[in-house]
Design a protein around this motif. Structure first.
Motif, PDB file in Angstrom:
ATOM      1  N   SER B  58      39.134 -52.533  45.096  1.00  0.00           N
ATOM      2  CA  SER B  58      40.409 -51.833  45.237  1.00  0.00           C
ATOM      3  C   SER B  58      40.433 -50.610  44.324  1.00  0.00           C
ATOM      4  O   SER B  58      39.846 -50.613  43.240  1.00  0.00           O
ATOM      5  CB  SER B  58      41.583 -52.750  44.904  1.00  0.00           C
ATOM      6  OG  SER B  58      41.503 -53.200  43.573  1.00  0.00           O
ATOM      7  N   GLU B  63      42.068 -51.021  49.647  1.00  0.00           N
ATOM      8  CA  GLU B  63      41.445 -52.315  49.416  1.00  0.00           C
ATOM      9  C   GLU B  63      40.434 -52.611  50.511  1.00  0.00           C
ATOM     10  O   GLU B  63      40.592 -52.157  51.654  1.00  0.00           O
ATOM     11  CB  GLU B  63      42.488 -53.444  49.438  1.00  0.00           C
ATOM     12  CG  GLU B  63      43.470 -53.438  48.302  1.00  0.00           C
ATOM     13  CD  GLU B  63      44.393 -54.638  48.379  1.00  0.00           C
ATOM     14  OE1 GLU B  63      45.028 -54.959  47.356  1.00  0.00           O
ATOM     15  OE2 GLU B  63      44.503 -55.254  49.456  1.00  0.00           O
ATOM     16  N   LYS B  77      44.955 -49.578  53.590  1.00  0.00           N
ATOM     17  CA  LYS B  77      45.923 -49.039  52.633  1.00  0.00           C
ATOM     18  C   LYS B  77      47.299 -49.204  53.244  1.00  0.00           C
ATOM     19  O   LYS B  77      47.504 -48.890  54.419  1.00  0.00           O
ATOM     20  CB  LYS B  77      45.658 -47.563  52.318  1.00  0.00           C
ATOM     21  CG  LYS B  77      46.577 -47.042  51.206  1.00  0.00           C
ATOM     22  CD  LYS B  77      46.244 -45.626  50.792  1.00  0.00           C
ATOM     23  CE  LYS B  77      47.122 -45.227  49.592  1.00  0.00           C
ATOM     24  NZ  LYS B  77      46.879 -43.840  49.136  1.00  0.00           N
TER      25      LYS B  77
END
Lengths: 115, 115
Positions: B58, B63, B77
């Motif tokens: 992340s 992520e 996102k």
């Protein structure tokens, strides 16, 4: 992160001439440098891996006599495209890795156009 | 051989929309997985990475989770911004079979976010 500078960012050359592209690590010693090329709408393809002071290792299908790589110091690697032809027009990008790093840092890339 | 496949772009979203860029891979061994981002006129920058199954990388609101069972590493996102407009590359490191930090890239996905 660490800084890798690539020069020039753009170059136009005539068919049959040679072009040199420089890749410098500005704030760390790069024991390994990688050279990639990217054709439009395609991925980056690894061309060769170079270690300081030794001959580069070329990927299958990459002509080592056409794409000369010199990694003479821990901060500089050069890629020379010899006798360039229009089909060599591409985006060339280098990355550099220090001795114990787990990350390779990339230069800005060089757009080569052969006319 | 090892390879990375990511969704074709361009992906066009409005600001604050949810983003998913799919990435799947084929590899022998246990690769590390990466997402790189390339802003206009700049080199690739590492966005996030994961080195083993079930790891989540992340950074900056992005992520991605390393899913060994589906051989995927999708980028997400929750709320994109105009400044996220860039080209995103999924990559794997073929170490040890391919050498440490020898990266294999997907074709890249261009993201355009509009206000």
């Amino acid at each position: 992160g660490a800084v890798v500078s690539q020069h020039p960012s753009r170059v136009i050359c005539k068919s049959g001439t040679s072009v040199k592209i420089e890749c410098r690590s500005l704030d760390f010693q790069a024991t390994t440098m990688f050279w990639y090329r990217q054709f439009p709408k395609q991925s980056l393809m690894l061309m060769a891996t170079s270690n300081e002071g030794s001959k580069a290792t070329y990927e299958q299908g990459v002509e080592k006599d056409k794409f000369l790589i010199n990694h003479a110091s821990l901060t500089l690697s050069t890629l020379t495209v010899t006798s360039a032809h229009p089909e060599d027009s591409s985006f060339y990008i280098c990355s550099a890795m220090g001795d114990r790093d787990t990350e390779a840092f990339f230069g800005q890339g060089t757009r080569l156009t052969v006319v | 051989g090892d390879s990375v496949t990511q969704m074709e772009g361009p992906v066009t979203l409005s600001e604050e929309a949810f983003l998913t860029i799919n990435c799947t891979y084929t590899a022998t061994g246990y690769p590390s997985l990466f997402w790189y981002v390339q802003y206009p006129g700049e080199g690739l920058q590492l966005l996030l990475k994961a080195t083993k199954a079930d790891d989540k990388g992340s950074n900056k609101g992005f992520e991605a989770t390393y899913r060994k069972e589906t051989t995927s590493f999708h980028l997400e996102k929750g709320s994109v911004q105009v400044s996220d407009s860039a080209v995103y590359f999924c990559a794997l490191s073929a170490y040890p079979s391919g050498g440490y930090n020898k990266l294999i890239f997907g074709a890249g996905t261009r993201l355009a976010v509009h206000p």
